[in-house]
Write a protein that holds these residues in place. Structure first.
Motif, PDB file in Angstrom:
ATOM      1  N   TYR A  63       0.807  -1.233   0.000  1.00  0.00           N
ATOM      2  CA  TYR A  63       0.000   0.000   0.000  1.00  0.00           C
ATOM      3  C   TYR A  63       0.840   1.284   0.000  1.00  0.00           C
ATOM      4  O   TYR A  63       0.288   2.380  -0.058  1.00  0.00           O
ATOM      5  N   GLY A  64       2.156   1.136   0.092  1.00  0.00           N
ATOM      6  CA  GLY A  64       3.029   2.311   0.039  1.00  0.00           C
ATOM      7  C   GLY A  64       2.933   3.222   1.249  1.00  0.00           C
ATOM      8  O   GLY A  64       3.174   4.426   1.149  1.00  0.00           O
ATOM      9  N   TRP A  65       2.597   2.644   2.401  1.00  0.00           N
ATOM     10  CA  TRP A  65       2.372   3.480   3.583  1.00  0.00           C
ATOM     11  C   TRP A  65       3.636   4.179   4.083  1.00  0.00           C
ATOM     12  O   TRP A  65       3.540   5.212   4.746  1.00  0.00           O
ATOM     13  N   GLN A  66       4.805   3.641   3.777  1.00  0.00           N
ATOM     14  CA  GLN A  66       6.021   4.355   4.182  1.00  0.00           C
ATOM     15  C   GLN A  66       6.126   5.702   3.480  1.00  0.00           C
ATOM     16  O   GLN A  66       6.696   6.640   4.027  1.00  0.00           O
ATOM     17  N   GLN A  67       5.555   5.785   2.275  1.00  0.00           N
ATOM     18  CA  GLN A  67       5.564   7.064   1.556  1.00  0.00           C
ATOM     19  C   GLN A  67       4.294   7.872   1.835  1.00  0.00           C
ATOM     20  O   GLN A  67       4.362   9.045   2.177  1.00  0.00           O
ATOM     21  N   ASN A  68       3.125   7.238   1.684  1.00  0.00           N
ATOM     22  CA  ASN A  68       1.881   8.033   1.754  1.00  0.00           C
ATOM     23  C   ASN A  68       1.279   8.116   3.152  1.00  0.00           C
ATOM     24  O   ASN A  68       0.340   8.886   3.373  1.00  0.00           O
TER      25      ASN A  68
END
Length: 201
Positions: free
Chosen positions: A158-163
């Protein structure tokens, strides 16, 4: 230059939250009581600071504050009581944990639910006007980012480190492709098109 106090001669706690607009994860809030004549020219609204600067300031705030605390409200609670009430609850939970009892509260934004019998004032863009709210915004943001980075290890797609759980195109595409997780806020319009999402299997 940010101001020290709104209420003169009262022990004042500044409050702010992080993660209100996210599709996933808990909402975090912080409450901070700073010394009366506190000065730190680096303090500002967390959104105006780089990630590196926010993390540099966090231990300084924790060291210098007379008292500070972080309150958390889970995605399940957000779905049950709605995000506005969850934001108030997170701030109340932070205030509950202060080791020094405040005599007044100042809050970033334009709405708040009264905390016990304390006087309070809501201040639009308060995190760019008052030191204690700026400090609270930094603590709420960095502790929530730490939490989302941990969740990203569990669900890397889910790309949570970025978003950090915000509704980016990448995040919504991942929901469309992989479904939801136990950390998604199911009361939100997760796909941005009015469709309900399928639960994570």
């Amino acid at each position: 230059m940010l101001q020290n106090h709104f209420y003169k001669d009262l022990i004042e706690a500044g409050c702010d939250e992080a993660g209100r607009g996210c599709l996933a994860g808990s909402v975090y809030a912080a409450a901070v009581i700073l010394p009366e004549d506190y000065e730190n020219p680096l303090l500002n609204d967390s959104k105006q600071l780089t990630e590196k600067r926010r993390y540099e300031l966090r231990p300084i705030i924790e060291r210098d504050a007379l008292s500070w605390a972080v309150g958390i409200v889970t995605p399940e609670e957000i779905d049950r009581i709605n995000i506005l009430n969850a934001s108030f609850l997170a701030m109340h939970r932070a205030l509950d944990q202060l080791t020094l009892r405040p005599q007044a509260v100042i809050v970033d934004g334009n709405r708040f639910r009264k905390y016990h019998d304390l006087p309070y004032t809501t201040i639009i863009k308060g995190d760019g006007k008052y030191l204690s709210i700026a400090a609270a915004s930094i603590l709420a943001k960095t502790y929530r980012d730490d939490y989302m980075n941990r969740l990203a290890e569990e669900f890397p797609q889910y790309g949570w480190q970025q978003n950090k759980g915000y509704p980016t195109r990448q995040h919504r595409e991942a929901i469309r492709q992989y479904g939801t997780t136990p950390y998604h806020r199911m009361s939100y319009n997760l796909l941005g098109d009015g469709q309900l999402t399928i639960p994570f299997e």
